[in-house]
Write a protein that holds these residues in place. Structure first.
Motif, PDB file in Angstrom:
ATOM      1  N   TYR A   1      -5.466   3.788  -5.588  1.00 21.57           N
ATOM      2  CA  TYR A   1      -4.153   4.066  -5.000  1.00 21.57           C
ATOM      3  C   TYR A   1      -4.131   5.386  -4.246  1.00 21.57           C
ATOM      4  CZ  TYR A   1      -3.146   7.252  -8.927  1.00 21.57           C
ATOM      5  OH  TYR A   1      -3.159   8.287  -9.829  1.00 21.57           O
ATOM      6  N   HIS A   2      -4.951   6.375  -4.650  1.00 21.98           N
ATOM      7  CA  HIS A   2      -4.997   7.650  -3.924  1.00 21.98           C
ATOM      8  C   HIS A   2      -5.449   7.445  -2.484  1.00 21.98           C
ATOM      9  CE1 HIS A   2      -3.959  10.448  -7.067  1.00 21.98           C
ATOM     10  NE2 HIS A   2      -4.899   9.969  -7.888  1.00 21.98           N
ATOM     11  N   ASP A   3      -6.330   6.487  -2.280  1.00 20.93           N
ATOM     12  CA  ASP A   3      -6.852   6.239  -0.940  1.00 20.93           C
ATOM     13  C   ASP A   3      -5.865   5.490  -0.045  1.00 20.93           C
ATOM     14  OD1 ASP A   3      -9.240   7.446  -1.669  1.00 20.93           O
ATOM     15  OD2 ASP A   3     -10.107   5.562  -2.416  1.00 20.93           O
ATOM     16  N   MET A   4      -4.752   5.041  -0.615  1.00 21.32           N
ATOM     17  CA  MET A   4      -3.748   4.338   0.184  1.00 21.32           C
ATOM     18  C   MET A   4      -2.675   5.277   0.725  1.00 21.32           C
ATOM     19  SD  MET A   4      -3.053   0.733  -1.721  1.00 21.32           S
ATOM     20  CE  MET A   4      -4.123   0.262  -3.064  1.00 21.32           C
ATOM     21  N   ILE A   5      -2.684   6.530   0.298  1.00 19.01           N
ATOM     22  CA  ILE A   5      -1.676   7.485   0.778  1.00 19.01           C
ATOM     23  C   ILE A   5      -1.897   7.726   2.266  1.00 19.01           C
ATOM     24  CG2 ILE A   5      -0.772   9.824   0.561  1.00 19.01           C
ATOM     25  CD1 ILE A   5      -1.680   9.809  -2.351  1.00 19.01           C
ATOM     26  N   GLY A   6      -0.883   7.435   3.058  1.00 17.11           N
ATOM     27  CA  GLY A   6      -0.967   7.639   4.499  1.00 17.11           C
ATOM     28  C   GLY A   6      -1.805   6.614   5.231  1.00 17.11           C
ATOM     29  N   ASP A   7      -2.268   5.577   4.528  1.00 21.21           N
ATOM     30  CA  ASP A   7      -3.084   4.534   5.165  1.00 21.21           C
ATOM     31  C   ASP A   7      -2.158   3.498   5.794  1.00 21.21           C
ATOM     32  OD1 ASP A   7      -4.880   2.656   5.971  1.00 21.21           O
ATOM     33  OD2 ASP A   7      -5.899   2.446   4.033  1.00 21.21           O
ATOM     34  N   ALA A   8      -2.178   3.416   7.131  1.00 22.87           N
ATOM     35  CA  ALA A   8      -1.288   2.480   7.830  1.00 22.87           C
ATOM     36  C   ALA A   8      -1.748   1.035   7.696  1.00 22.87           C
ATOM     37  CB  ALA A   8      -1.194   2.850   9.308  1.00 22.87           C
ATOM     38  N   ALA A   9      -3.010   0.826   7.314  1.00 23.04           N
ATOM     39  CA  ALA A   9      -3.536  -0.538   7.187  1.00 23.04           C
ATOM     40  C   ALA A   9      -4.331  -0.658   5.890  1.00 23.04           C
ATOM     41  CB  ALA A   9      -4.392  -0.882   8.388  1.00 23.04           C
TER      42      ALA A   9
ATOM     43  N   VAL B   1       3.178 -14.541  -5.189  1.00 23.91           N
ATOM     44  CA  VAL B   1       2.345 -14.034  -4.091  1.00 23.91           C
ATOM     45  C   VAL B   1       2.304 -12.519  -4.099  1.00 23.91           C
ATOM     46  CG1 VAL B   1       2.184 -13.831  -1.577  1.00 23.91           C
ATOM     47  CG2 VAL B   1       2.632 -16.052  -2.615  1.00 23.91           C
ATOM     48  N   TYR B   2       3.456 -11.851  -4.222  1.00 26.37           N
ATOM     49  CA  TYR B   2       3.507 -10.388  -4.169  1.00 26.37           C
ATOM     50  C   TYR B   2       2.763  -9.755  -5.333  1.00 26.37           C
ATOM     51  CZ  TYR B   2       6.704  -9.800  -0.236  1.00 26.37           C
ATOM     52  OH  TYR B   2       7.259  -9.768   1.016  1.00 26.37           O
ATOM     53  N   ILE B   3       2.994 -10.250  -6.542  1.00 25.75           N
ATOM     54  CA  ILE B   3       2.346  -9.655  -7.710  1.00 25.75           C
ATOM     55  C   ILE B   3       0.833  -9.870  -7.658  1.00 25.75           C
ATOM     56  CG2 ILE B   3       2.102  -9.859 -10.213  1.00 25.75           C
ATOM     57  CD1 ILE B   3       5.095 -10.261 -10.400  1.00 25.75           C
ATOM     58  N   THR B   4       0.403 -11.071  -7.313  1.00 23.89           N
ATOM     59  CA  THR B   4      -1.035 -11.348  -7.222  1.00 23.89           C
ATOM     60  C   THR B   4      -1.691 -10.514  -6.135  1.00 23.89           C
ATOM     61  OG1 THR B   4      -0.596 -13.622  -7.926  1.00 23.89           O
ATOM     62  CG2 THR B   4      -2.758 -13.165  -6.996  1.00 23.89           C
ATOM     63  N   PHE B   5      -1.026 -10.419  -4.977  1.00 19.72           N
ATOM     64  CA  PHE B   5      -1.579  -9.659  -3.856  1.00 19.72           C
ATOM     65  C   PHE B   5      -1.683  -8.180  -4.204  1.00 19.72           C
ATOM     66  CE2 PHE B   5      -1.690  -7.632   0.292  1.00 19.72           C
ATOM     67  CZ  PHE B   5      -2.525  -8.459   1.013  1.00 19.72           C
ATOM     68  N   SER B   6      -0.637  -7.614  -4.820  1.00 18.40           N
ATOM     69  CA  SER B   6      -0.676  -6.192  -5.181  1.00 18.40           C
ATOM     70  C   SER B   6      -1.722  -5.921  -6.253  1.00 18.40           C
ATOM     71  CB  SER B   6       0.706  -5.725  -5.650  1.00 18.40           C
ATOM     72  OG  SER B   6       1.154  -6.459  -6.766  1.00 18.40           O
ATOM     73  N   PHE B   7      -1.935  -6.887  -7.164  1.00 16.38           N
ATOM     74  CA  PHE B   7      -2.978  -6.745  -8.179  1.00 16.38           C
ATOM     75  C   PHE B   7      -4.359  -6.663  -7.524  1.00 16.38           C
ATOM     76  CE2 PHE B   7      -6.168  -8.887 -10.855  1.00 16.38           C
ATOM     77  CZ  PHE B   7      -6.155  -8.060 -11.960  1.00 16.38           C
ATOM     78  N   VAL B   8      -4.625  -7.536  -6.567  1.00 18.46           N
ATOM     79  CA  VAL B   8      -5.914  -7.537  -5.883  1.00 18.46           C
ATOM     80  C   VAL B   8      -6.083  -6.278  -5.040  1.00 18.46           C
ATOM     81  CG1 VAL B   8      -7.307  -8.731  -4.134  1.00 18.46           C
ATOM     82  CG2 VAL B   8      -6.097 -10.049  -5.893  1.00 18.46           C
ATOM     83  N   LEU B   9      -5.035  -5.899  -4.300  1.00 17.95           N
ATOM     84  CA  LEU B   9      -5.126  -4.743  -3.408  1.00 17.95           C
ATOM     85  C   LEU B   9      -5.425  -3.459  -4.175  1.00 17.95           C
ATOM     86  CD1 LEU B   9      -4.812  -3.812  -0.441  1.00 17.95           C
ATOM     87  CD2 LEU B   9      -2.417  -3.330  -0.963  1.00 17.95           C
ATOM     88  N   THR B  10      -4.676  -3.211  -5.261  1.00 19.08           N
ATOM     89  CA  THR B  10      -4.887  -1.979  -6.033  1.00 19.08           C
ATOM     90  C   THR B  10      -6.184  -2.035  -6.836  1.00 19.08           C
ATOM     91  OG1 THR B  10      -3.451  -2.896  -7.780  1.00 19.08           O
ATOM     92  CG2 THR B  10      -2.442  -1.392  -6.195  1.00 19.08           C
ATOM     93  N   GLY B  11      -6.740  -3.224  -7.036  1.00 20.34           N
ATOM     94  CA  GLY B  11      -8.044  -3.333  -7.680  1.00 20.34           C
ATOM     95  C   GLY B  11      -9.192  -3.074  -6.733  1.00 20.34           C
ATOM     96  N   LEU B  12      -8.998  -3.384  -5.467  1.00 19.01           N
ATOM     97  CA  LEU B  12     -10.037  -3.158  -4.470  1.00 19.01           C
ATOM     98  C   LEU B  12     -10.060  -1.711  -3.981  1.00 19.01           C
ATOM     99  CD1 LEU B  12      -9.670  -6.383  -2.274  1.00 19.01           C
ATOM    100  CD2 LEU B  12     -11.589  -5.815  -3.776  1.00 19.01           C
TER     101      LEU B  12
ATOM    102  N   GLY C   1       0.805  -1.213   0.000  1.00 21.77           N
ATOM    103  CA  GLY C   1       0.000   0.000   0.000  1.00 21.77           C
ATOM    104  C   GLY C   1       0.836   1.261   0.000  1.00 21.77           C
ATOM    105  N   ILE C   2       1.946   1.259   0.759  1.00 20.07           N
ATOM    106  CA  ILE C   2       2.812   2.438   0.812  1.00 20.07           C
ATOM    107  C   ILE C   2       3.408   2.736  -0.556  1.00 20.07           C
ATOM    108  CG2 ILE C   2       4.993   3.312   1.750  1.00 20.07           C
ATOM    109  CD1 ILE C   2       4.327   1.724   4.322  1.00 20.07           C
ATOM    110  N   ALA C   3       3.955   1.705  -1.204  1.00 19.23           N
ATOM    111  CA  ALA C   3       4.591   1.899  -2.501  1.00 19.23           C
ATOM    112  C   ALA C   3       3.574   2.300  -3.565  1.00 19.23           C
ATOM    113  CB  ALA C   3       5.321   0.623  -2.922  1.00 19.23           C
ATOM    114  N   ALA C   4       2.363   1.741  -3.516  1.00 18.70           N
ATOM    115  CA  ALA C   4       1.325   2.100  -4.488  1.00 18.70           C
ATOM    116  C   ALA C   4       0.829   3.516  -4.259  1.00 18.70           C
ATOM    117  CB  ALA C   4       0.166   1.106  -4.404  1.00 18.70           C
TER     118      ALA C   4
END
Length: 493
Positions: A302-310, A288-299, A55-58
């Motif tokens: 990325y703007h909503d992940m800025i500063g999101d600790a979780a 695992v990393y690529i699949t997980f990041s694909f799902v996370l950024t799809g859900l 989330g931080i990197a995205a």
């Protein structure tokens, strides 16, 4: 300094370990096979970074293109992993990149890399233990067990008491507890530690698969647009430079590969098993990393992940599966445990190898007569890592681990090239294909990511290496085992 002393120091710096298997196992037990090595690699690589760094990197660097960042980091790891495999077969000894640098580039470069890796593992284990303690506090609160906030924070952190009064912490005792418990387990034996690691890895992989499977149906395609957000005019803030900055950031997530090679002297057939363990764990972690990041950024956009600790908790809110939050917390706690375990294992084996070579006091180069583990190393780092975790806000220092790993990878790739020239006829159980192409590609890819890291990270690295050179000049260069067996190469007073 006179001419003779300068010449003597130069010869001392350039003396090299002989290439080949060690004459004895130094009291370590060869019990690990390829499955155990892959589990160790996955254990050190897939940790809480999966749930936070993604989330931080995205959010701050790459947007949905964080998928590319993980792929770039994996490619660099693959180049380095192949080089590790070749050197592990030629030098099946504890110590990883330290031993490889010592045998190919000389004692001074070996010391620099060993010193670098010691800090990398120590700071990494401390930082992860602090994060583990935070999640455990949350879990204990859910169970109705409330510890004093002052006993779960460093003196440099301000915490709120039950009455709302802000006070400074005293010491992070849960972080110290987990370091002590895992250090004692490692002292007891490598077989027991490997079994415990395998169980924890199985739990966290199950949790990760559950998150991916439950999240896939709720992906919103519009969150992937733009896939590569335009650069804001600042290096590392989206665009191509953002992808590179994110790759350098998430490289911390691939730390486990060097840790695997530290146990070469405890592997049954390192020439065959080490490449399988390295590349097998890399393949698992990359998927695992690529699949997980694909799902996370799809859900989540990325703007909503800025500063999101979780960010993962935010992503789970997009699904109807509330129970996933508890599962993720379990996965994170298990992920932390395996990462701390392997980092503590790696740092002790590097310190052990340096002591066996005379560059550190001999007490650190001995193993327990029945357990077959370097108990003095474990006790020393249990104390050092525990103090750091208890009394320092360690998060900022954790950035040091990425650049330390990248530097080690560069040296390993260089070592393969040097030994191809110096030892062309030496038998190689595993040989990196393609001649010099892959080592050169590994060097260039790692250097690109190192350059993308911030100046403060570089300053920390240089400062630590300067301290190391002072220690080497005072003790190591005069007590080197090679210096004693080759007195002509030892510097004179």
């Amino acid at each position: 300094m006179n001419t003779n002393r300068r010449a003597g120091l130069l010869r001392a710096w350039l003396r090299r370990l002989p290439v080949g298997a060690p004459t004895d196992d130094a009291g370590l037990k060869r019990v690990l096979g390829p499955a155990s090595l892959m589990a160790l690699g996955v254990g050190a690589t897939i940790g809480a970074g999966l749930f936070s760094l993604t989330g931080i990197a995205a959010g701050s660097n790459a947007g949905p293109a964080v998928i590319i960042s993980f792929a770039l980091a994996a490619i660099a790891c693959a180049f380095a992993g192949l080089c590790y495999g070749e050197l592990a077969g030629m030098l099946p000894a504890a110590g990883s990149a330290y031993v490889y640098a010592y045998a190919s580039l000389g004692e001074l470069m070996g010391w620099i890399i060993g010193w670098d890796l010691v800090l990398e593992y120590t700071v990494g284990a401390s930082a992860v233990s602090v994060s583990w303690a935070r999640y455990m506090r949350s879990l204990l609160d859910e169970w109705g067990i409330h510890l004093s906030p002052r006993l779960m924070a460093s003196p440099f952190e301000v915490v709120g008491m039950a009455d709302g009064q802000p006070v400074h912490g005293l010491a992070n005792l849960p972080a110290v507890f987990v370091i002590m418990a895992l250090s004692l387990l490692l002292m007891r034996g490598i077989s027991e530690s490997a079994r415990m690691n395998a169980i924890v890895v199985a739990i966290k992989l199950t949790v990760i698969v559950a998150v991916i499977a439950c999240g896939l149906p709720y992906i919103r395609v519009e969150n992937y647009t733009p896939f590569i957000p335009p650069n804001t005019g600042e290096f590392g803030h989206y665009g191509i430079s953002g992808i590179l900055r994110a790759a350098g950031t998430v490289f911390f997530a691939y730390l486990g590969f060097d840790a695997v090679s530290t146990v070469a002297q405890e592997t049954r057939n390192p020439g065959r098993d080490m490449p399988i363990g390295l590349m097998g764990s890399l393949a698992i972690c990359t998927v695992v990393y690529i699949t997980f990041s694909f799902v996370l950024t799809g859900l989540v956009n990325y703007h909503d992940m800025i500063g999101d600790a979780a960010p993962v908790a935010t992503a789970i809110d997009q699904t109807p599966f509330g129970w996933l939050k508890a599962a993720v917390k379990l996965g994170i706690i298990c992920g932390f445990l395996s990462v701390i375990l392997v980092l503590l294992l790696g740092q002790s084996r590097i310190f052990f190898a340096m002591a066996r070579d005379g560059l550190l006091p001999p007490m650190f180069g001995r193993t327990h007569h029945s357990w077959g583990t370097p108990v003095a190393c474990h006790l020393f780092f249990m104390a050092v890592t525990g103090v750091l975790a208890a009394f320092l806000p360690i998060e900022q220092l954790a950035h040091m681990t990425s650049i330390g790993t990248l530097l080690a990878f560069v040296i390993v790739c260089v070592g393969v090239m040097v030994l191809r020239v110096r030892e062309p006829d030496r038998p190689r159980v595993f040989r990196v294909p393609g001649g010099m192409v892959i080592p050169v590609a590994g060097i260039l890819s790692c250097l690109v990511m190192m350059v993308s890291l911030d100046a403060l990270t570089w300053l920390r690295l240089v400062g630590w290496l300067v301290i190391g050179l002072v220690v080497y000049g005072i003790y190591g260069v005069r007590h080197s085992r090679l210096g004693k067996v080759m007195p002509a190469m030892r510097p004179k007073d």
